[in-house]
Write a protein that holds these residues in place. Structure first.
Motif, PDB file in Angstrom:
ATOM      1  N   MET A   1      41.657   3.637  28.076  1.00  0.00           N
ATOM      2  CA  MET A   1      41.517   2.665  26.993  1.00  0.00           C
ATOM      3  C   MET A   1      41.024   3.377  25.738  1.00  0.00           C
ATOM      4  N   GLU A   2      41.725   3.166  24.627  1.00  0.00           N
ATOM      5  CA  GLU A   2      41.380   3.827  23.384  1.00  0.00           C
ATOM      6  C   GLU A   2      40.901   2.810  22.351  1.00  0.00           C
ATOM      7  N   LEU A   3      40.050   3.280  21.445  1.00  0.00           N
ATOM      8  CA  LEU A   3      39.562   2.406  20.384  1.00  0.00           C
ATOM      9  C   LEU A   3      40.713   1.890  19.527  1.00  0.00           C
ATOM     10  N   ARG A   4      41.733   2.724  19.326  1.00  0.00           N
ATOM     11  CA  ARG A   4      42.878   2.301  18.541  1.00  0.00           C
ATOM     12  C   ARG A   4      43.556   1.094  19.167  1.00  0.00           C
ATOM     13  N   GLN A   5      43.657   1.077  20.496  1.00  0.00           N
ATOM     14  CA  GLN A   5      44.269  -0.060  21.178  1.00  0.00           C
ATOM     15  C   GLN A   5      43.451  -1.331  20.954  1.00  0.00           C
ATOM     16  N   LEU A   6      42.125  -1.187  21.025  1.00  0.00           N
ATOM     17  CA  LEU A   6      41.256  -2.347  20.797  1.00  0.00           C
ATOM     18  C   LEU A   6      41.371  -2.828  19.353  1.00  0.00           C
ATOM     19  N   GLU A   7      41.462  -1.899  18.423  1.00  0.00           N
ATOM     20  CA  GLU A   7      41.601  -2.261  17.012  1.00  0.00           C
ATOM     21  C   GLU A   7      42.900  -3.027  16.783  1.00  0.00           C
ATOM     22  N   TYR A   8      43.983  -2.546  17.376  1.00  0.00           N
ATOM     23  CA  TYR A   8      45.259  -3.230  17.222  1.00  0.00           C
ATOM     24  C   TYR A   8      45.223  -4.613  17.868  1.00  0.00           C
ATOM     25  N   PHE A   9      44.609  -4.707  19.025  1.00  0.00           N
ATOM     26  CA  PHE A   9      44.504  -5.987  19.734  1.00  0.00           C
ATOM     27  C   PHE A   9      43.745  -7.008  18.891  1.00  0.00           C
ATOM     28  N   VAL A  10      42.616  -6.610  18.325  1.00  0.00           N
ATOM     29  CA  VAL A  10      41.823  -7.522  17.490  1.00  0.00           C
ATOM     30  C   VAL A  10      42.608  -7.930  16.251  1.00  0.00           C
ATOM     31  N   ALA A  11      43.312  -6.992  15.642  1.00  0.00           N
ATOM     32  CA  ALA A  11      44.081  -7.299  14.438  1.00  0.00           C
ATOM     33  C   ALA A  11      45.196  -8.306  14.727  1.00  0.00           C
TER      34      ALA A  11
ATOM     35  N   GLU B   1      45.483 -12.052  13.071  1.00  0.00           N
ATOM     36  CA  GLU B   1      46.638 -12.380  12.236  1.00  0.00           C
ATOM     37  C   GLU B   1      47.651 -13.279  12.941  1.00  0.00           C
ATOM     38  N   ALA B   2      47.511 -13.396  14.281  1.00  0.00           N
ATOM     39  CA  ALA B   2      48.458 -14.186  15.091  1.00  0.00           C
ATOM     40  C   ALA B   2      49.886 -13.700  14.914  1.00  0.00           C
ATOM     41  N   SER B   3      50.027 -12.412  14.622  1.00  0.00           N
ATOM     42  CA  SER B   3      51.359 -11.855  14.376  1.00  0.00           C
ATOM     43  C   SER B   3      51.295 -10.336  14.482  1.00  0.00           C
ATOM     44  N   PHE B   4      52.275  -9.743  15.180  1.00  0.00           N
ATOM     45  CA  PHE B   4      52.357  -8.284  15.242  1.00  0.00           C
ATOM     46  C   PHE B   4      52.729  -7.712  13.867  1.00  0.00           C
ATOM     47  N   THR B   5      53.641  -8.392  13.183  1.00  0.00           N
ATOM     48  CA  THR B   5      54.096  -7.891  11.882  1.00  0.00           C
ATOM     49  C   THR B   5      52.962  -7.887  10.863  1.00  0.00           C
ATOM     50  N   LYS B   6      52.219  -8.990  10.785  1.00  0.00           N
ATOM     51  CA  LYS B   6      51.113  -9.072   9.832  1.00  0.00           C
ATOM     52  C   LYS B   6      49.997  -8.098  10.196  1.00  0.00           C
ATOM     53  N   ALA B   7      49.749  -7.931  11.497  1.00  0.00           N
ATOM     54  CA  ALA B   7      48.719  -6.981  11.923  1.00  0.00           C
ATOM     55  C   ALA B   7      49.106  -5.562  11.540  1.00  0.00           C
ATOM     56  N   ALA B   8      50.378  -5.218  11.714  1.00  0.00           N
ATOM     57  CA  ALA B   8      50.845  -3.882  11.353  1.00  0.00           C
ATOM     58  C   ALA B   8      50.683  -3.635   9.862  1.00  0.00           C
ATOM     59  N   ALA B   9      51.001  -4.655   9.049  1.00  0.00           N
ATOM     60  CA  ALA B   9      50.850  -4.517   7.601  1.00  0.00           C
ATOM     61  C   ALA B   9      49.384  -4.349   7.224  1.00  0.00           C
ATOM     62  N   LYS B  10      48.517  -5.096   7.892  1.00  0.00           N
ATOM     63  CA  LYS B  10      47.080  -4.994   7.618  1.00  0.00           C
ATOM     64  C   LYS B  10      46.547  -3.615   7.980  1.00  0.00           C
TER      65      LYS B  10
END
Length: 296
Positions: free
Chosen positions: A1-11, A15-24
């Protein structure tokens, strides 16, 4: 488990969206999806429901979310602690302020702090005193300038920085316009124009009336003193204003201090009594307490 994965999960959750989270996050959307799938494989359960138009947490995802946030906060806290010890101040500070605080040189205070600590991001929000106090206690803001009643809210420490009399302002053709002062009892008999409940000025008025066994007749409420002055100038009632606000429409209004008892409002620098969480907030509070006046 990586911090990056947790950061992406929270984002994605926020945002309720993969696209919006990626942009953020300023990363490619396929990378966000791949990292979260990897996290789900490691945990052995799906964390997100992707079947609808928006991404939602599964039951397992809802259980994991607070731990993910706590892990990210712990890492950020560790970074801030190291920066503090090495003299490099970073982070983010949120300041709350009431709308009518022009008499304090808040821009000057922030400019001096920014010169000394350019890596600290600062956000300023405006609201009424009751909401700002709630935000302080909830940790949404780090410090605030509040208009106070008799006592500060529980859990909040304050340093009063401005104190001024409350005045009654009315149109120049009002029957009471020729007076040099007005008693609280006489004031309570008038149709009043006041700030709403939740503001420090209104708390001072309500507390004084309750102590005297009076019930003020509030005809109009408005969120800012300039609007109160405008309503009073049009003959819609007697506005209760801080002394500094009586210059608004001074040519159209007659203003006089409220006496027996004398009513005074206070503006105070406020912060959580248990102390702010980050070194940047602690540094800004210390700067403000040193620069701003401290009243009894």
């Amino acid at each position: 488990m990586e911090l990056r994965q947790l950061e992406y999960f929270v984002a994605v959750t926020e945002e309720a969206s993969f696209t919006k989270a990626a942009a953020k996050l300023h990363v490619a959307q396929p990378g966000v999806s791949a990292q979260i799938r990897q996290l789900e494989r490691e945990l052995g359960q799906p964390l997100l429901d992707r079947s609808g138009r928006t991404v939602r947490l599964t039951e397992v995802g809802a259980a994991v979310l607070p731990y993910a946030r706590a892990a990210l906060a712990a890492v950020e806290g560790a970074k801030l602690s190291v920066d503090e010890l090495t003299g490099l101040l970073r982070g983010h500070v949120t300041i709350g302020t009431i709308d009518w605080i022009a008499s304090l040189d808040l821009p000057g205070l922030l400019a001096g702090f920014h010169r000394d600590h350019p890596n600290v991001e600062i956000t300023v929000v405006q609201d009424e005193s009751a909401s700002l106090a709630e935000a302080l206690l909830a940790g949404r803001t780090d410090l605030a300038f509040l208009s106070l009643g008799a006592e500060p809210p529980p859990g909040i420490a304050v340093q009063p920085v401005i104190e001024q009399d409350l005045f009654a302002s009315m149109s120049r053709d009002h029957p009471l316009a020729g007076r040099s002062s007005i008693t609280l009892r006489a004031l309570a008999e008038q149709d009043l124009v006041s700030l709403p409940k939740g503001t420090g000025l209104r708390a001072v008025l309500d507390e004084a009336c309750a102590a005297a066994g009076l019930r003020p007749r509030i005809a109009f409420e408005a969120g800012e003193p300039p609007v109160l002055a405008q309503l009073a100038a049009h003959g819609l009632g007697v506005a209760v204003l801080p002394e500094s606000a009586t210059v608004i429409r001074a040519d159209e209004l007659a203003s006089m201090p409220i006496v027996r008892p004398r009513l005074r409002g206070r503006i105070a620098l406020a912060w959580r009594a248990e102390g702010p969480r980050g070194p940047a907030a602690r540094a800004l509070i210390a700067r403000a307490r040193a620069v701003l006046p401290s009243l009894p």
